[in-house]
Design an enzyme around this catalytic site. Structure first.
Site, PDB file in Angstrom:
ATOM      1  N   HIS A 103       0.818  -1.228   0.000  1.00 23.57           N
ATOM      2  CA  HIS A 103       0.000   0.000   0.000  1.00 23.57           C
ATOM      3  C   HIS A 103       0.849   1.275   0.000  1.00 23.57           C
ATOM      4  O   HIS A 103       0.332   2.359  -0.260  1.00 23.57           O
ATOM      5  CB  HIS A 103      -0.913   0.056   1.233  1.00 23.57           C
ATOM      6  CG  HIS A 103      -1.994  -0.976   1.251  1.00 23.57           C
ATOM      7  ND1 HIS A 103      -2.857  -1.174   0.191  1.00 23.57           N
ATOM      8  CD2 HIS A 103      -2.373  -1.864   2.215  1.00 23.57           C
ATOM      9  CE1 HIS A 103      -3.708  -2.150   0.506  1.00 23.57           C
ATOM     10  NE2 HIS A 103      -3.432  -2.589   1.724  1.00 23.57           N
ATOM     11  N   ASP A 159      -3.023 -10.575  -2.176  1.00 20.55           N
ATOM     12  CA  ASP A 159      -3.553 -10.031  -0.917  1.00 20.55           C
ATOM     13  C   ASP A 159      -5.018  -9.641  -1.139  1.00 20.55           C
ATOM     14  O   ASP A 159      -5.417  -9.304  -2.259  1.00 20.55           O
ATOM     15  CB  ASP A 159      -2.729  -8.792  -0.538  1.00 20.55           C
ATOM     16  CG  ASP A 159      -3.044  -8.265   0.856  1.00 20.55           C
ATOM     17  OD1 ASP A 159      -2.271  -8.577   1.786  1.00 20.55           O
ATOM     18  OD2 ASP A 159      -4.046  -7.527   1.012  1.00 20.55           O
ATOM     19  N   HIS A 172      -6.488  -7.080  -0.323  1.00 25.35           N
ATOM     20  CA  HIS A 172      -6.607  -5.648  -0.619  1.00 25.35           C
ATOM     21  C   HIS A 172      -5.855  -5.306  -1.906  1.00 25.35           C
ATOM     22  O   HIS A 172      -4.881  -5.982  -2.250  1.00 25.35           O
ATOM     23  CB  HIS A 172      -6.034  -4.822   0.549  1.00 25.35           C
ATOM     24  CG  HIS A 172      -6.681  -5.128   1.853  1.00 25.35           C
ATOM     25  ND1 HIS A 172      -6.067  -5.897   2.830  1.00 25.35           N
ATOM     26  CD2 HIS A 172      -7.901  -4.806   2.323  1.00 25.35           C
ATOM     27  CE1 HIS A 172      -6.890  -6.016   3.869  1.00 25.35           C
ATOM     28  NE2 HIS A 172      -8.014  -5.366   3.594  1.00 25.35           N
ATOM     29  N   ASP A 213      -4.629 -12.479   3.987  1.00 24.72           N
ATOM     30  CA  ASP A 213      -5.862 -11.937   4.558  1.00 24.72           C
ATOM     31  C   ASP A 213      -7.092 -12.202   3.697  1.00 24.72           C
ATOM     32  O   ASP A 213      -8.188 -11.762   4.036  1.00 24.72           O
ATOM     33  CB  ASP A 213      -5.710 -10.434   4.850  1.00 24.72           C
ATOM     34  CG  ASP A 213      -5.016  -9.676   3.729  1.00 24.72           C
ATOM     35  OD1 ASP A 213      -4.776 -10.265   2.660  1.00 24.72           O
ATOM     36  OD2 ASP A 213      -4.714  -8.477   3.930  1.00 24.72           O
TER      37      ASP A 213
END
Ligand SMILES: [Zn+2]
Length: 351
Positions: free
Chosen positions: A130, A167, A169, A254
């Site tokens: 990120h 991931d 995200h 995740d």
């Protein structure tokens, strides 16, 4: 270990949990001799390495913020959303990025003497995908995988880099770093609508980089069946068409059904499948050169067993997923909407 905040999901318990699972399941060097190699001495990343992705102003600003952190304990870095820092954050983030770089060196060296070099796995934190060029974001400080991609190009002449980000995200930092770069293909699967909200189908790169960014937002509840189809129908043809020199993986755990931060339904078996298939893909398209980077994963059990089962995949051993996965936690995948998402991305990218 110093980059930690009490009760924060991105905590200093994560890597020790993985290391303990590797010990318990006899997957560490102690049990595996030269089949599992631990890099024990490696250098921190240099400021020039970091500056291949991030602005100098961010890097020096973070270093200066360590004074404030030494007085206050925990600080939140300005403009970063929920990203904390402690007095150790700057140095430890350099160590994390340096570990990734050292794995690139090691895997590239092995690939010169073997057609199936060992897979690298950077068990590092804070995570990186990120972090944007001008700052930290979403628990991430430096873009470890982006820094390693630039290093592989600069130091080893591996011009074309294929990045897979599974991931839950969107890897917006990696996406942004290479959005106009035709030599780095960034492919991200993520839960539609999850943090940070970017990564839509039509975000495909820009300028010379148009077409070398692929974003596949998935409906909540997507799981093992979705990811198997995506591997065969999207990831493999994209990699074959791009012809990379190395594959890097933003390995976030995740998307597991037990993870508290999102609502996809990957299982330990899904992560085994991804590890095994990506290893084979790397052998097929880039001499086996492949390095995984730990990103998210916040349920310590599902995180550590999924990484351990990935190690079993790399070693060519059968999955132990049936011992860890409880089918009672799973509900039916939204297969029609998954199929629509796959069709849409195929259309956008002419696959
Ligand atoms: Zn994540």
């Amino acid at each position: 270990m110093g980059h930690n905040k009490e009760a924060h999901p991105e905590s200093h318990f994560r890597v020790p949990a993985i290391v303990n699972a590797l010990e318990k399941l006899e997957l560490s060097p102690k049990f595996r001799g030269s089949n599992v190699i631990e890099l024990e001495t490696f250098k921190s990343a240099s400021l020039d390495d970091i500056a291949s992705v991030h602005t100098r102003a961010y890097v020096s600003g973070l270093e200066k913020a360590m004074d404030e952190a030494s007085q206050q304990g925990i600080i939140f870095i300005e403009g970063s959303g929920p990203t904390y820092a402690t007095v150790d954050t700057f140095q430890e983030s350099l160590v994390a990025a340096g570990a990734g770089i050292s794995l690139i060196d090691s895997v590239v060296a092995q690939s010169k003497i073997s057609k199936s070099p060992p897979i690298g796995f950077a068990l590092i934190r804070p995570p990186g995908h990120h972090a944007i060029p001008k700052g930290p974001m979403g628990f991430c400080v430096f873009g470890n995988i982006a820094i390693a991609a630039r290093y592989a190009q600069r130091v080893h002449g591996l011009k074309r880099v294929f990045i897979i980000d599974f991931d839950v995200h969107h890897g917006n930092g990696t996406n942004d770093a290479f959005y106009e770069d035709p030599d780095i293909f960034f492919l991200s699967t993520h839960q539609d609508g999850s943090y940070p909200g970017t990564g839509k189908f039509d975000e495909v790169g820009h300028g010379d980089g148009e077409g070398t960014t692929l974003n596949l937002p998935l409906p909540g509840g997507s799981g093992d069946a979705a990811m198997r189809a995506i591997f065969d129908e999207i990831i493999v043809p994209c990699a074959q068409r791009f012809k990379p020199d190395i594959i890097l993986v933003s390995a976030g755990y995740d998307a597991h059904v037990l993870d508290p931060l999102a609502s996809l339904q990957f299982t330990t078996g899904t992560y085994y499948m991804l590890a095994s298939n990506i290893q084979q893909l790397a052998k097929d398209v880039c001499g086996g050169r492949c390095v995984f980077f730990l990103e998210g994963g916040y349920n310590l059990d599902s995180l550590s067993y999924s990484v351990a089962d990935s190690f079993r995949a790399f070693l060519g051993e059968p999955s132990l997923a049936s011992e860890f996965d409880n089918p009672a936690f799973l509900h039916e995948e939204p297969s029609t909407r998954v199929r629509q998402a796959i069709q849409r991305v195929k259309q956008v990218h002419s696959l």
